[in-house]
Scaffold this active site. Structure first.
Site, PDB file in Angstrom:
ATOM      1  N   LYS A  45       0.805  -1.235   0.000  1.00 46.94           N
ATOM      2  CA  LYS A  45       0.000   0.000   0.000  1.00 46.94           C
ATOM      3  C   LYS A  45       0.835   1.281   0.000  1.00 46.94           C
ATOM      4  O   LYS A  45       0.380   2.340   0.405  1.00 46.94           O
ATOM      5  CB  LYS A  45      -0.987   0.026   1.190  1.00 46.94           C
ATOM      6  CG  LYS A  45      -1.899  -1.156   1.176  1.00 46.94           C
ATOM      7  CD  LYS A  45      -2.757  -1.167  -0.058  1.00 46.94           C
ATOM      8  CE  LYS A  45      -3.189  -2.550  -0.448  1.00 46.94           C
ATOM      9  NZ  LYS A  45      -3.756  -2.607  -1.794  1.00 46.94           N
ATOM     10  N   TRP A  50       1.743   1.777  -8.665  1.00 49.92           N
ATOM     11  CA  TRP A  50       2.081   3.022  -9.350  1.00 49.92           C
ATOM     12  C   TRP A  50       3.498   2.935  -9.912  1.00 49.92           C
ATOM     13  O   TRP A  50       3.757   3.292 -11.065  1.00 49.92           O
ATOM     14  CB  TRP A  50       1.953   4.181  -8.352  1.00 49.92           C
ATOM     15  CG  TRP A  50       1.763   5.536  -8.953  1.00 49.92           C
ATOM     16  CD1 TRP A  50       1.708   5.861 -10.277  1.00 49.92           C
ATOM     17  CD2 TRP A  50       1.585   6.763  -8.219  1.00 49.92           C
ATOM     18  NE1 TRP A  50       1.515   7.216 -10.418  1.00 49.92           N
ATOM     19  CE2 TRP A  50       1.439   7.782  -9.174  1.00 49.92           C
ATOM     20  CE3 TRP A  50       1.544   7.081  -6.867  1.00 49.92           C
ATOM     21  CZ2 TRP A  50       1.240   9.119  -8.801  1.00 49.92           C
ATOM     22  CZ3 TRP A  50       1.353   8.400  -6.495  1.00 49.92           C
ATOM     23  CH2 TRP A  50       1.193   9.410  -7.450  1.00 49.92           C
ATOM     24  N   HIS A 101       7.637  -7.506  -1.649  1.00 51.12           N
ATOM     25  CA  HIS A 101       7.278  -6.889  -0.365  1.00 51.12           C
ATOM     26  C   HIS A 101       8.190  -7.415   0.747  1.00 51.12           C
ATOM     27  O   HIS A 101       7.952  -7.146   1.924  1.00 51.12           O
ATOM     28  CB  HIS A 101       5.831  -7.220   0.019  1.00 51.12           C
ATOM     29  CG  HIS A 101       4.790  -6.514  -0.805  1.00 51.12           C
ATOM     30  ND1 HIS A 101       4.894  -5.203  -1.190  1.00 51.12           N
ATOM     31  CD2 HIS A 101       3.578  -6.938  -1.280  1.00 51.12           C
ATOM     32  CE1 HIS A 101       3.819  -4.851  -1.882  1.00 51.12           C
ATOM     33  NE2 HIS A 101       3.010  -5.885  -1.951  1.00 51.12           N
ATOM     34  N   SER A 131      -5.011   2.660   3.933  1.00 46.48           N
ATOM     35  CA  SER A 131      -5.197   1.979   2.650  1.00 46.48           C
ATOM     36  C   SER A 131      -5.247   0.454   2.851  1.00 46.48           C
ATOM     37  O   SER A 131      -6.092  -0.244   2.273  1.00 46.48           O
ATOM     38  CB  SER A 131      -4.038   2.359   1.718  1.00 46.48           C
ATOM     39  OG  SER A 131      -4.143   1.693   0.491  1.00 46.48           O
TER      40      SER A 131
HETATM   41  S1  PPS Z   1      -0.261  -3.299  -3.130  1.00 45.82           S
HETATM   42  O1  PPS Z   1      -1.465  -4.094  -2.756  1.00 45.82           O
HETATM   43  O2  PPS Z   1       0.779  -3.391  -2.107  1.00 45.82           O
HETATM   44  O3  PPS Z   1       0.240  -3.628  -4.456  1.00 45.82           O
HETATM   45  O4  PPS Z   1      -0.786  -1.790  -3.122  1.00 45.82           O
HETATM   46  P1  PPS Z   1       0.019  -0.524  -3.645  1.00 45.82           P
HETATM   47  O5  PPS Z   1      -0.019  -0.494  -5.112  1.00 45.82           O
HETATM   48  O6  PPS Z   1       1.348  -0.452  -2.993  1.00 45.82           O
HETATM   49  O7  PPS Z   1      -0.823   0.667  -3.042  1.00 45.82           O
HETATM   50  C1  PPS Z   1      -2.161   0.926  -3.416  1.00 45.82           C
HETATM   51  C2  PPS Z   1      -2.400   2.387  -3.112  1.00 45.82           C
HETATM   52  O8  PPS Z   1      -1.760   3.195  -4.137  1.00 45.82           O
HETATM   53  C3  PPS Z   1      -2.737   4.032  -4.734  1.00 45.82           C
HETATM   54  N1  PPS Z   1      -2.364   4.312  -6.139  1.00 45.82           N
HETATM   55  C4  PPS Z   1      -2.209   5.558  -6.613  1.00 45.82           C
HETATM   56  N2  PPS Z   1      -2.298   6.762  -6.019  1.00 45.82           N
HETATM   57  C5  PPS Z   1      -2.112   7.855  -6.801  1.00 45.82           C
HETATM   58  N3  PPS Z   1      -1.865   7.804  -8.119  1.00 45.82           N
HETATM   59  C6  PPS Z   1      -1.759   6.614  -8.769  1.00 45.82           C
HETATM   60  N4  PPS Z   1      -1.525   6.589 -10.066  1.00 45.82           N
HETATM   61  C7  PPS Z   1      -1.935   5.416  -8.004  1.00 45.82           C
HETATM   62  N5  PPS Z   1      -1.916   4.094  -8.279  1.00 45.82           N
HETATM   63  C8  PPS Z   1      -2.174   3.438  -7.133  1.00 45.82           C
HETATM   64  C9  PPS Z   1      -4.023   3.233  -4.588  1.00 45.82           C
HETATM   65  O9  PPS Z   1      -5.151   4.036  -4.810  1.00 45.82           O
HETATM   66  C10 PPS Z   1      -3.884   2.766  -3.136  1.00 45.82           C
HETATM   67  O10 PPS Z   1      -3.998   3.831  -2.198  1.00 45.82           O
HETATM   68  P2  PPS Z   1      -5.373   4.263  -1.491  1.00 45.82           P
HETATM   69  O11 PPS Z   1      -4.971   5.263  -0.443  1.00 45.82           O
HETATM   70  O12 PPS Z   1      -5.987   3.040  -0.900  1.00 45.82           O
HETATM   71  O13 PPS Z   1      -6.218   4.894  -2.565  1.00 45.82           O
END
Ligand code: PPS
Length: 301
Positions: A45, A50, A101, A131
């Site tokens: 999270k 991203w 991770h 998150s």
């Molecule tokens: S995981 O399950 O570990 O792979 O999750 P992870 O990708 O690390 O984290 C998911 C959170 O990243 C947010 N996210 C983004 N935020 C802003 N811009 C972009 N482009 C983007 N892509 C992924 C996603 O919405 C999750 O955060 P939260 O706060 O829950 O919205």
């Protein structure tokens, strides 16, 4: 593979039995990295998906074709998940992009001696826990979330799946001084200046882009683009594994959302645990971008 109710304990850390086995975890620890590999590392999270999107776009010089046709777990498989070897074996992509991770201490023996490029992505832990909490409610392969209070306590104790955020963060960021093949970048930096973050990552990967290519990357990894891209928004995963009626993987994509969830008391408790556990960490950087007065930094004691 379902194993939705199975939890694997490995080196005193819990991992979801869905996608993780003792064998896959053990294999990760001896993974033969190649010098050309790119390893994206994060606590869950923190901006993993991203960064997977950014690295794919940089490698494609801003062309979104791969991002729109290949799921992120095939483009950048998780090292510790059981399918990783098969995905990498079937791919001829260079560089190989791999995600993990796992904490530093588990990967250190196999990483040392390799020139693989490591990108560590971190995020304000208060936003991480919020998150992660919401994700637990929709992910049927994770334990019951319980109340937010209970969940927060488990996060601070380090007993959630994937272990302690504090150990993860300190383990990896402690290497920044000695590993010149490690880039630490935060979710907040990407939120504040995505264009600059992409240039930083492309330069680290020795894949310099012209301005138009950077702009294309920016456009294709925006929150709205990714939220609607089924190759990254996890809607390809069936409801028995991720219950899409209970939320969205691409949930809010904001910094500072913890303020909508934490009570004053929870914030005070968090701060006290944070101060105590981070006393030996001498990094200083901004984890808030919306409200400058609440900059949250880790400072040397
Ligand atoms: S995981 O399950 O570990 O792979 O999750 P992870 O990708 O690390 O984290 C998911 C959170 O990243 C947010 N996210 C983004 N935020 C802003 N811009 C972009 N482009 C983007 N892509 C992924 C996603 O919405 C999750 O955060 P939260 O706060 O829950 O919205």
């Amino acid at each position: 593979m379902a194993r939705l109710d199975v939890t694997e304990r490995f080196h005193a850390i819990s991992f979801p039995g869905h996608l993780h086995t003792q064998e896959s975890l053990q294999l990760a620890l001896g993974f033969p990295f190649q010098d050309t590999d790119v390893l994206i590392v994060s606590y869950p999270k923190s901006g993993t998906t991203w960064m997977q999107e950014i690295v794919t776009l940089i490698s494609s010089r801003g062309d979104p074709h791969l991002n729109q046709t290949v799921p992120n777990w095939t483009r950048a498989p998780w090292l510790e998940q059981y399918y990783c070897a098969a995905v990498l074996g079937a791919s001829s992509a260079t560089p190989r992009v791999i995600t993990t991770h796992l904490p530093y201490h588990l990967l250190a023996p196999t990483l040392q001696g390799s020139r693989a490029k490591v990108i560590y992505v971190s995020r304000n832990p208060k936003d991480v826990v919020v998150s992660f909490y919401h994700f637990h409610k929709m992910a049927n392969f994770l334990p019951e979330a319980g109340t937010f209070e209970e969940f927060l306590n488990r996060f601070l104790e380090g007993t959630l799946n994937f272990g302690s955020w504090f150990d993860h963060f300190k383990g990896w960021t402690n290497q920044t001084a000695s590993m010149d093949n490690l880039l630490h970048i935060t979710y907040e930096e990407m939120s504040l200046d995505l264009h600059g973050a992409i240039k930083r990552v492309s330069s680290f990967l020795q894949c310099p882009l012209v301005e138009d290519e950077v702009n294309n990357c920016v456009q294709h990894c925006s929150f709205s683009k990714m939220k609607n891209n089924k190759m990254v928004n996890y809607t390809l995963i069936t409801n028995d594994i991720i219950d899409h009626s209970k939320g969205s993987f691409m949930r809010k994509g904001k910094t500072g959302d913890w303020k909508n969830m934490f009570t004053v008391e929870q914030n005070q408790y968090f701060e006290s645990v944070f101060t105590s556990k981070m006393h030996d960490c001498n990094l200083e950087f901004v984890w808030e971008v919306q409200d400058k007065e609440e900059n949250f930094s880790v400072t040397a004691v």
